[in-house]
Design an enzyme around this catalytic site. Structure first.
Site, mmCIF file in Angstrom:
data_model
loop_
_atom_site.group_PDB
_atom_site.id
_atom_site.type_symbol
_atom_site.label_atom_id
_atom_site.label_comp_id
_atom_site.label_asym_id
_atom_site.label_seq_id
_atom_site.Cartn_x
_atom_site.Cartn_y
_atom_site.Cartn_z
ATOM 1 N NE ARG A 225 -4.246 -1.497 0.161
ATOM 2 C CZ ARG A 225 -4.405 -2.535 -0.666
ATOM 3 N NH1 ARG A 225 -3.505 -2.802 -1.591
ATOM 4 N NH2 ARG A 225 -5.474 -3.296 -0.566
ATOM 5 C CG HIS A 273 -3.038 -0.880 -6.965
ATOM 6 N ND1 HIS A 273 -3.459 -0.215 -5.848
ATOM 7 C CD2 HIS A 273 -3.112 -2.202 -6.651
ATOM 8 C CE1 HIS A 273 -3.796 -1.089 -4.905
ATOM 9 N NE2 HIS A 273 -3.583 -2.311 -5.374
HETATM 10 P P1 NAP Z 1 -2.146 -11.468 4.876
HETATM 11 O O1 NAP Z 1 -2.368 -12.868 4.412
HETATM 12 O O2 NAP Z 1 -3.122 -10.867 5.816
HETATM 13 O O3 NAP Z 1 -0.689 -11.423 5.535
HETATM 14 C C1 NAP Z 1 -0.165 -10.303 6.160
HETATM 15 C C2 NAP Z 1 1.214 -10.622 6.704
HETATM 16 O O4 NAP Z 1 1.776 -9.440 7.283
HETATM 17 C C3 NAP Z 1 1.190 -11.686 7.809
HETATM 18 O O5 NAP Z 1 2.302 -12.538 7.671
HETATM 19 C C4 NAP Z 1 1.320 -10.851 9.091
HETATM 20 O O6 NAP Z 1 1.955 -11.523 10.158
HETATM 21 C C5 NAP Z 1 2.215 -9.726 8.610
HETATM 22 N N1 NAP Z 1 2.075 -8.554 9.470
HETATM 23 C C6 NAP Z 1 0.943 -7.824 9.747
HETATM 24 N N2 NAP Z 1 1.220 -6.846 10.612
HETATM 25 C C7 NAP Z 1 2.535 -6.933 10.903
HETATM 26 C C8 NAP Z 1 3.418 -6.209 11.749
HETATM 27 N N3 NAP Z 1 2.996 -5.175 12.479
HETATM 28 N N4 NAP Z 1 4.711 -6.599 11.803
HETATM 29 C C9 NAP Z 1 5.155 -7.655 11.079
HETATM 30 N N5 NAP Z 1 4.376 -8.410 10.260
HETATM 31 C C10 NAP Z 1 3.088 -8.039 10.177
HETATM 32 O O7 NAP Z 1 -2.028 -10.491 3.642
HETATM 33 P P2 NAP Z 1 -1.778 -10.844 2.101
HETATM 34 O O8 NAP Z 1 -2.980 -11.482 1.522
HETATM 35 O O9 NAP Z 1 -0.474 -11.546 1.997
HETATM 36 O O10 NAP Z 1 -1.675 -9.362 1.483
HETATM 37 C C11 NAP Z 1 -0.771 -8.403 1.991
HETATM 38 C C12 NAP Z 1 -1.099 -7.031 1.453
HETATM 39 O O11 NAP Z 1 -0.736 -6.942 0.084
HETATM 40 C C13 NAP Z 1 -2.583 -6.656 1.450
HETATM 41 O O12 NAP Z 1 -3.005 -6.230 2.717
HETATM 42 C C14 NAP Z 1 -2.639 -5.562 0.415
HETATM 43 O O13 NAP Z 1 -2.430 -4.317 1.042
HETATM 44 C C15 NAP Z 1 -1.458 -5.866 -0.499
HETATM 45 N N6 NAP Z 1 -1.880 -6.261 -1.859
HETATM 46 C C16 NAP Z 1 -1.444 -5.528 -2.925
HETATM 47 C C17 NAP Z 1 -1.783 -5.896 -4.213
HETATM 48 C C18 NAP Z 1 -1.293 -5.146 -5.407
HETATM 49 O O14 NAP Z 1 -1.763 -5.403 -6.526
HETATM 50 N N7 NAP Z 1 -0.360 -4.254 -5.271
HETATM 51 C C19 NAP Z 1 -2.592 -7.034 -4.404
HETATM 52 C C20 NAP Z 1 -3.022 -7.739 -3.300
HETATM 53 C C21 NAP Z 1 -2.667 -7.352 -2.021
HETATM 54 P P3 NAP Z 1 1.250 -12.805 10.873
HETATM 55 O O15 NAP Z 1 1.264 -13.888 9.813
HETATM 56 O O16 NAP Z 1 2.151 -13.107 12.006
HETATM 57 O O17 NAP Z 1 -0.129 -12.365 11.241
HETATM 58 C C1 GLV Z 2 -5.134 -5.193 -4.045
HETATM 59 O O1 GLV Z 2 -4.493 -4.237 -3.844
HETATM 60 C C2 GLV Z 2 -5.663 -6.067 -3.031
HETATM 61 O O2 GLV Z 2 -5.723 -5.678 -1.849
HETATM 62 O O3 GLV Z 2 -6.060 -7.193 -3.394
#
Ligand code: NAP
Ligand code: GLV
Length: 310
Positions: A225, A273
């Site tokens: 983000r 994005h």
């Molecule tokens: P997720 O499954 O919720 O995983 C989040 C990870 O971050 C977990 O490993 C969590 O730790 C860790 N985390 C959260 N808070 C933390 C902190 N304070 N310190 C250290 N680690 C922390 O999320 P995801 O599905 O992988 O997606 C991650 C993010 O990618 C989304 O929230 C979104 O903003 C972004 N995204 C971007 C795109 C794009 O096109 N650019 C697409 C999709 C998503 P724990 O495992 O220990 O809880």
């Molecule tokens: C994209 O940014 C997502 O959160 O899936």
């Protein structure tokens, strides 16, 4: 069941309405702007809802985020409390993200920007870089996307680290956990990938103090983000040479304003994005399955923890 759909672009809203309606026979799927009886809405499927949109629906059973992050829903100052928020995740999203991360890590590893500059100058300039095993890359966030990205980088031969809130064990990845191990994680990271959710704890995490803890000349990739990054601190770190290159897919304001210095900075690659944007066809199937499961059982696998923020 009645479902209201909202995305900032009206043509995209209609695209998702048509897709979901086809997948949910017997349900009624309509754009938010066509809702004339707010009491009748059971579910809202949204991307970046406008403040107050969701508060209009008093009988809402769940909110579905068209995407993995839920920060864009939590951003709504009038968000009704206690309504489950369902993320949209799946193999399509992780595959797209692993492609993006592999592409840009390899690009920085092989110093492609400099190689392309040499080509533009008709300069036969061989850039020899260390083999991947001698390059340390780090992934912040080891959830659905970060874990797969880290595994992919380890599979490419990189010396790979990951950092999350809780302890993890991932084959080929040296895992660090919590604020106490953040310095050790950053120390020596030559290419850093951000895949954290946006929460109070992670907002602004990519700031001058983080850049200073990386080796001089490190590269950073932000595909999570925009507000994770302090833009001015990155520009200063690029100008001083502390950071060599940055790839940025997400921004404080999207679309990135045309006068923003990132657009023209020679050491910044901007993508709009698109690292892992789900389409209505695949996303529609995941969302329809979650809606059917939620309507049947009152819950489903991808309910996020709104208190935690992800
Ligand atoms: P997720 O499954 O919720 O995983 C989040 C990870 O971050 C977990 O490993 C969590 O730790 C860790 N985390 C959260 N808070 C933390 C902190 N304070 N310190 C250290 N680690 C922390 O999320 P995801 O599905 O992988 O997606 C991650 C993010 O990618 C989304 O929230 C979104 O903003 C972004 N995204 C971007 C795109 C794009 O096109 N650019 C697409 C999709 C998503 P724990 O495992 O220990 O809880
Ligand atoms: C994209 O940014 C997502 O959160 O899936």
């Amino acid at each position: 069941m009645r479902v209201a759909v909202y995305l900032p672009a009206e043509d995209k809203t209609q695209w998702w309405v048509d897709m979901l309606q086809g997948l949910l026979p017997g349900w009624d799927v309509i754009p938010v702007h066509s809702v004339d009886d707010p009491q009748s809405i059971d579910f809202a499927v949204v991307w970046r809802p406008r403040t107050g949109d969701l508060a209009r629906f008093p009988n809402l059973r769940a909110i579905i985020s068209i995407g993995a992050g839920i920060d864009h829903v939590l951003d709504d100052a009038a968000l009704p409390k206690g309504i489950p928020i369902i993320r949209t995740v799946g193999s399509d999203l992780t595959q797209r993200m692993r492609e993006y991360v592999a592409l840009h890590v390899l690009r920085h590893h092989r110093d492609m920007p400099r190689q392309l500059r040499a080509q533009a100058e008709l300069d036969w300039h061989a850039i020899v870089v260390p083999v991947a095993g001698r390059r340390t890359v780090g992934v912040m966030g080891l959830g659905n996307l970060g874990a797969v990205a880290a595994q992919t980088l380890a599979g490419l031969g990189f010396s790979t680290r990951g950092w999350a809130r809780s302890a993890k064990s991932i084959d080929g990845v040296e895992c660090y956990a919590g604020a106490g191990e953040f310095d050790a994680f950053l120390d020596g990271c030559e290419i850093l990938v951000n895949l954290l959710p946006l929460t109070d704890d992670t907002r602004g995490i990519m700031d001058a103090s983080l850049f200073d803890r990386l080796p001089q000349g490190a590269c950073v990739i932000n595909c999570a983000r925009g507000p994770h990054l302090v833009d001015g601190d990155l520009l200063a770190a690029l100008d001083s040479g502390q950071i060599k290159q940055a790839t940025l897919d997400v921004f404080h304001h999207e679309p990135l304003p045309t006068d923003h210095p990132f657009w023209t900075h020679p050491a910044v690659t901007v993508t709009p994005h698109v690292a892992s944007q789900i389409d209505a066809e695949t996303g529609g199937q995941i969302i329809a399955a979650n809606l059917l499961e939620f309507a049947r059982s009152g819950t489903c696998a991808d309910v996020a923890d709104a208190e935690r923020g992800y």
